[in-house]
Design a protein around this motif. Sequence first.
Motif, PDB file in Angstrom:
ATOM      1  N   MET A   1       0.830  -1.201   0.000  1.00  0.00           N
ATOM      2  CA  MET A   1       0.000   0.000   0.000  1.00  0.00           C
ATOM      3  C   MET A   1       0.870   1.258   0.000  1.00  0.00           C
ATOM      4  O   MET A   1       0.581   2.222  -0.709  1.00  0.00           O
TER       5      MET A   1
ATOM      6  N   GLY B   1       2.081   2.061  -3.348  1.00  0.00           N
ATOM      7  CA  GLY B   1       1.060   2.304  -4.342  1.00  0.00           C
ATOM      8  C   GLY B   1       0.734   1.092  -5.188  1.00  0.00           C
ATOM      9  O   GLY B   1       0.079   1.219  -6.230  1.00  0.00           O
TER      10      GLY B   1
ATOM     11  N   VAL C   1      -4.298  -1.800  -2.848  1.00  0.00           N
ATOM     12  CA  VAL C   1      -5.375  -0.974  -2.327  1.00  0.00           C
ATOM     13  C   VAL C   1      -6.218  -1.856  -1.406  1.00  0.00           C
ATOM     14  O   VAL C   1      -6.655  -2.935  -1.809  1.00  0.00           O
TER      15      VAL C   1
ATOM     16  N   GLY D   1      -9.317  -1.275   1.752  1.00  0.00           N
ATOM     17  CA  GLY D   1     -10.064  -0.385   2.623  1.00  0.00           C
ATOM     18  C   GLY D   1      -9.659  -0.553   4.074  1.00  0.00           C
ATOM     19  O   GLY D   1      -9.425   0.413   4.793  1.00  0.00           O
TER      20      GLY D   1
ATOM     21  N   GLY E   1      -6.231  -5.143  -5.505  1.00  0.00           N
ATOM     22  CA  GLY E   1      -6.213  -4.206  -6.615  1.00  0.00           C
ATOM     23  C   GLY E   1      -4.967  -4.256  -7.463  1.00  0.00           C
ATOM     24  O   GLY E   1      -4.659  -3.290  -8.167  1.00  0.00           O
ATOM     25  N   CYS E   2      -4.247  -5.377  -7.410  1.00  0.00           N
ATOM     26  CA  CYS E   2      -2.999  -5.507  -8.167  1.00  0.00           C
ATOM     27  C   CYS E   2      -3.260  -6.419  -9.366  1.00  0.00           C
ATOM     28  O   CYS E   2      -3.652  -7.586  -9.201  1.00  0.00           O
TER      29      CYS E   2
END
Length: 215
Positions: free
Chosen positions: A138, A141, A144, A146, A190-191
Amino acid sequence: MALTGGTEPRVRRAAVNLFADKGFHGTGIRELAQAANLSSASLYHYMGTKEDLLAGIMRDALTRLLDAAGEIAGSTADPRARLAKLVALHVCTHALRPAETQVVDNEVRSLSEPARHEVVRLRDAYEEQWALAISDGMAAGRFVAGDPGVTRRALLEMCSGVARWYSPHGALSLDDLAAQYAALALRALGCVDRASGADLATAGEIVARVWGLPS
């Protein structure tokens, strides 16, 4: 009291299988002794209490996992590769050692203090390697999430479930299964990058080494 000679693997194997199948509280000393081909008196002499035996099994399995996770953490700074290797480690371990891992996953509540404290410490140290991989991803970058803690627990539960259904006679090889789980874990964060075959092969080699399995 430490188990000695050829008795140790026999007692451990019997206990692991019975605890996984019937639970710690559902396993009687008499049937454990019978499965280990010992008298009840001899079993007490070799193993101490039944809880001592359970705690030893859990410490051994978690120490192996923690050692393997530490080796993975030191093998790459890339959080994507690190997480993929951790997923492969968890999947392969639960597929190849389902009884031990089910005991670890299900029987912490059966331990009293201070044995429970030591087992939870080892478990938390292992999960911290997952937490670090996610937080590093994270920060870079790459990932992702929550709630990183919820994501970590969900991924661990997903991978642990392999112990309940994996069969070496299924349609997928264990390597292919680990690769699919690694891809699912990365997508959950999210990768879109996929783990390399070399990354997952390294994880498989580590699993074989820490458990003393053929590579």
